[in-house]
Enzyme design. Structure first.
Site, PDB file in Angstrom:
ATOM      1  N   SER A  10       0.905  -1.283   0.015  1.00 19.82           N
ATOM      2  CA  SER A  10       0.007   0.016  -0.015  1.00 19.82           C
ATOM      3  C   SER A  10       1.040   1.274   0.184  1.00 19.82           C
ATOM      4  CB  SER A  10      -0.911  -0.105   1.161  1.00 19.82           C
ATOM      5  OG  SER A  10      -1.896   1.043   1.158  1.00 19.82           O
ATOM      6  N   HIS A  65      -6.939  -6.363   1.169  1.00 19.37           N
ATOM      7  CA  HIS A  65      -5.956  -5.240   1.111  1.00 19.37           C
ATOM      8  C   HIS A  65      -4.839  -5.866   2.061  1.00 19.37           C
ATOM      9  CE1 HIS A  65      -4.072  -1.522   0.554  1.00 19.37           C
ATOM     10  NE2 HIS A  65      -4.210  -1.227   1.759  1.00 19.37           N
ATOM     11  N   ASP A 123      -9.156  -6.664  -2.921  1.00 16.23           N
ATOM     12  CA  ASP A 123      -8.610  -5.568  -2.061  1.00 16.23           C
ATOM     13  C   ASP A 123      -9.976  -4.588  -2.052  1.00 16.23           C
ATOM     14  OD1 ASP A 123      -7.482  -3.346  -1.434  1.00 16.23           O
ATOM     15  OD2 ASP A 123      -5.631  -3.847  -2.358  1.00 16.23           O
TER      16      ASP A 123
END
Length: 339
Positions: free
Chosen positions: A159, A275, A243
């Site tokens: 991320s 995620h 995600d």
């Protein structure tokens, strides 16, 4: 009637202006979340809680900010790959220790976990320029150590950490052997429209259709899509197709941008990956994928690795779906001693 509509339009416009002004003023608190709701800034546990040997490392960034990190070694004289791990935007490095514990076991590596400025025990306040300096300080520290193989340093970012790692890898082609990106966004500009759809008309990346008049006020754009195309080292893209935060299309866009110039890119999809849990839902396939990537690109020896197809043509840009990956790893397992 006309005056009523005019007042209504002025009211709606005023609310929108006020909302945008608040977003601009407090944008760092939306991008960086060092403290999760209901918790404190301090570490809830240390690596010793999971019976991991570690070293507390204190660094000073180039602008004078004092930073904290954990260096976790598989065993004292481990000369395997060293993963420089960059976390997501929320919480601190202690919340990633279970994943790191598995990482050490599966990959036979060392892991360096940096607390960004403003996170964990590090001083300061987070910003794009600041965190970029922090990452460089961490890499400089690793590059100077004599107890690791400095030719086997691999950057791993998830991320926000992928955005951080991309910049660091691009800036240090002589110090970083390879880059691993997991569930990373194309840019904060694009994510603004994902999380707050009305903003897509005012903020967005190069592919946005709106006027993008507010791009100039975004202080942490983290435009990974513009950076990843400049990375020369091998890149592994790990994409969780479930995600719920970053649309999987962002990862595909990053891969396409990188592979246009970099012939050492691999893209792997995990159908059930969300995620934060792709490393869990992907199971052994996830870890075997990463391990093979490290064996090929962080072995401590300069290699020029190519892959041969059945018709004799060579290729080094791969997009691997889950079924293809399963077949490939079964074949790999039969022909290699995976430990």
């Amino acid at each position: 009637m006309v005056s009523y509509i005019g007042v209504l339009l002025y009211g709606v416009g005023g609310i929108m202006v006020a909302g945008v002004a608040l977003l601009v003023a407090f944008q760092e608190k939306l991008v960086y979340v060092p403290v999760l709701p209901g918790l404190t800034k301090s570490y809830p546990i240390t690596p010793s809680r999971l019976r991991l040997g570690y070293e507390d490392v204190w660094l000073t960034s180039s602008d004078g900010v004092r930073l904290h990190a954990w260096f976790i070694k598989l065993f004292p004289d481990c000369r395997g790959p060293t993963i420089l791990f960059f976390q997501e935007n929320a919480g601190n490095i202690a919340h990633r220790l279970e994943m790191v514990r598995i990482m050490l076991q599966k990959l036979q590596c060392n892991v360096f976990m940096l607390s960004y400025r403003g996170y964990g025990a590090s001083d300061g306040y987070p910003s794009q320029h600041g965190i970029t300096r922090d990452a460089q300080a961490a890499l400089e520290h690793l590059a100077q150590r004599t107890d690791i193989d400095t030719s086997r340093i691999v950057v791993f970012g998830r991320s926000l950490g992928g955005a951080v790692g991309s910049v660091l890898t691009k800036n240090n082609p002589d110090k970083v052997a390879a880059l691993i990106l997991e569930n990373t966004f194309t840019s904060i500009l694009d994510m603004a429209g994902v999380l707050l759809p009305f903003l897509k008309w005012f903020i967005g990346g190069s592919s946005a259709k709106g006027p993008r008049i507010l791009n100039c006020v975004v202080r942490s754009p983290w435009s990974t899509v513009d950076i990843v195309g400049q990375v020369e080292q091998p890149i592994l893209f790990l994409s969780g197709l479930q995600d719920e935060m970053v649309p999987p299309s962002h990862m595909k866009t990053l891969y396409v941008k990188a592979a246009t110039r970099n012939k050492k890119c691999i893209f792997v999809e995990f159908p059930n990956g969300m995620h934060m849990d792709t490393w869990v839902s992907g199971g052994d396939l996830y870890w075997n994928t990463v391990r093979q990537f490290l064996e090929q690109n962080a072995s401590g020896k300069k290699q020029n690795i190519t892959h041969q197809s059945e018709n004799g043509n060579f290729y080094s840009q791969l997009i691997i779906t889950f079924p293809q990956l399963l077949i490939f790893l079964k074949h790999y397992h039969c022909n290699h001693s995976l430990t």
